[in-house]
Write an enzyme that holds these catalytic residues in place. Sequence first.
Site, PDB file in Angstrom:
ATOM      1  NE  ARG A   1      41.596-126.845  -0.997  1.00  0.00           N
ATOM      2  CZ  ARG A   1      41.095-128.027  -0.671  1.00  0.00           C
ATOM      3  NH1 ARG A   1      41.273-129.040  -1.482  1.00  0.00           N
ATOM      4  NH2 ARG A   1      40.434-128.194   0.445  1.00  0.00           N
ATOM      5  CE1 TYR A   2      43.550-121.827  -2.438  1.00  0.00           C
ATOM      6  CE2 TYR A   2      43.675-122.567  -0.158  1.00  0.00           C
ATOM      7  CZ  TYR A   2      42.944-122.040  -1.211  1.00  0.00           C
ATOM      8  OH  TYR A   2      41.627-121.733  -1.024  1.00  0.00           O
TER       9      TYR A   2
ATOM     10  NE  ARG B   1      46.860-119.684   1.026  1.00  0.00           N
ATOM     11  CZ  ARG B   1      46.664-119.535  -0.279  1.00  0.00           C
ATOM     12  NH1 ARG B   1      47.655-119.709  -1.146  1.00  0.00           N
ATOM     13  NH2 ARG B   1      45.457-119.235  -0.736  1.00  0.00           N
TER      14      ARG B   1
ATOM     15  CB  CYS C   1      36.530-127.751  19.435  1.00  0.00           C
ATOM     16  SG  CYS C   1      37.159-127.707  17.750  1.00  0.00           S
TER      17      CYS C   1
ATOM     18  CB  CYS D   1      30.598-125.110  15.358  1.00  0.00           C
ATOM     19  SG  CYS D   1      31.810-124.013  16.111  1.00  0.00           S
TER      20      CYS D   1
ATOM     21  CB  CYS E   1      32.144-128.937  12.767  1.00  0.00           C
ATOM     22  SG  CYS E   1      33.915-129.260  12.554  1.00  0.00           S
TER      23      CYS E   1
ATOM     24  NE  ARG F   1      39.465-129.215   8.398  1.00  0.00           N
ATOM     25  CZ  ARG F   1      39.713-127.938   8.660  1.00  0.00           C
ATOM     26  NH1 ARG F   1      39.738-127.497   9.895  1.00  0.00           N
ATOM     27  NH2 ARG F   1      39.977-127.107   7.686  1.00  0.00           N
TER      28      ARG F   1
ATOM     29  CG  ASP G   1      32.504-125.601   3.955  1.00  0.00           C
ATOM     30  OD1 ASP G   1      32.543-124.848   2.955  1.00  0.00           O
ATOM     31  OD2 ASP G   1      33.422-125.660   4.794  1.00  0.00           O
TER      32      ASP G   1
ATOM     33  CG  ASP H   1      36.825-124.114   1.191  1.00  0.00           C
ATOM     34  OD1 ASP H   1      37.453-124.426   0.154  1.00  0.00           O
ATOM     35  OD2 ASP H   1      37.361-124.060   2.311  1.00  0.00           O
TER      36      ASP H   1
ATOM     37  CE  LYS I   1      39.524-120.683   3.243  1.00  0.00           C
ATOM     38  NZ  LYS I   1      40.568-121.720   3.067  1.00  0.00           N
TER      39      LYS I   1
END
Length: 396
Positions: free
Chosen positions: A128-129, A132, A141, A145, A148, A150, A309, A346, A353
């Site tokens: 995206r950037y 990086r 995981c 969570c 999440c 994703r 998000d 985000d 972000k």
Amino acid sequence: MNREEPGARPDPLNRRFPAVGKGLWGHVADSDWNDWHWQLRHRIASLESLETVLKLTPEEREGVVWSGRHLALAITPYFFNLIDREDPDCPIRRQVVPRVEETIPAAWEMIDPCGEDEHMPVPGLVHRYPDRVLFLVTDRCATYCRYCTRSRVVSGVGELHLHTEFDRAIEYVRQHTEVRDVLLSGGDPLLFTDEKLEHILAQLRAIPHVEFLRIGTRIPVFLPQRITPELCAMLKKYHPLWMSIHMNHPREATAEVREACGRLADAGIPLGNQSVLLRGVNDAAPVMKELMHRLLMMRVRPYYIYQCDLVKGTHHLRISVRRGIEIMEALRGHTTGYAVPQYVIDAPGGGGKVPIGPQYVLAHDKQRVILRNYEGQVFEYPETDVCLAPAHERAG
Ligand SMILES: *Cc1c(COP(=O)(O)O)cnc(C)c1O
């Protein structure tokens, strides 16, 4: 836990970090309890196993039934012991026990809230950037969570599946000399064996233009047993390697986690923390402040606080941006600067972000900046053009 090296100086902060210990699993041998494979094998991952250890509300029961087709239930025994089983509103419980509200998406919620799938030049690699990349190395995981970002691909039971192409992703980084920073995330990269993780790190570290490696992980919090001396010795070969952990509530800062973070920090890994603002978890300034202080005592620098998000089925966990800004305002100036992370949204759809927070600049023109401080006092700072004017032209 709370092991002290022979001859080491006593740690006066020790008593501030209670050990979680075996709790409901008191019958288990220490060697099993402290073995991360044992913790993974004995995760609470079904309605039956959850109901044997926790009295569920009807809302939770329905949430658990539903979760099997969207975002799996899984909680390590270690982390489960942090739940106050008498408190239906326990902030730890809210993060990991599914609820029926997850089945009710709000109109503005999305499957892929940060538009990651559109920014993948290679499956599993988000670029995206300019400088990086985010490398999604696994969809699993230690504990899931409920908010999440994703959830569409994580845990293996949801809408979509992650098919990371490792060789192509690494080749992409090799070809793209502008990529100086690779962030391994997922899922949780520390679920890999040391060998598998080292294989990826070694290939990335061999690329001359890759300056900076980092790992985003919640394993130190969900499964501190994974942070073995062997893992730390391996990671330390790939410096500069940084790590972002994810802690949301002060109660997660246990003796076990503090020791795990200590081992990582002793291996020279700078640690940052990312928190997500969550209703009923950390949506009060004193709670957030206490969390930030506990992070500093664990040698972890608070990095980001995320506005939650717009993931499908997370409405019940979201708080307003206005509240988020108030919480930030209660930190800046009122506590150590190192304890103040950056609050970000985000951007929905994929803008990256965006920093947000209280406004301290009240006015700004060519001559001056009008500022207010954390106490509301107003100050004026002259703009550079005014400062640079020759002395005889300055008023006075
Ligand atoms: C968060 C994120 C990064 C890293 O952002 P930093 O602000 O550098 O920590 C990189 N790529 C993507 C796609 C991200 O979402």
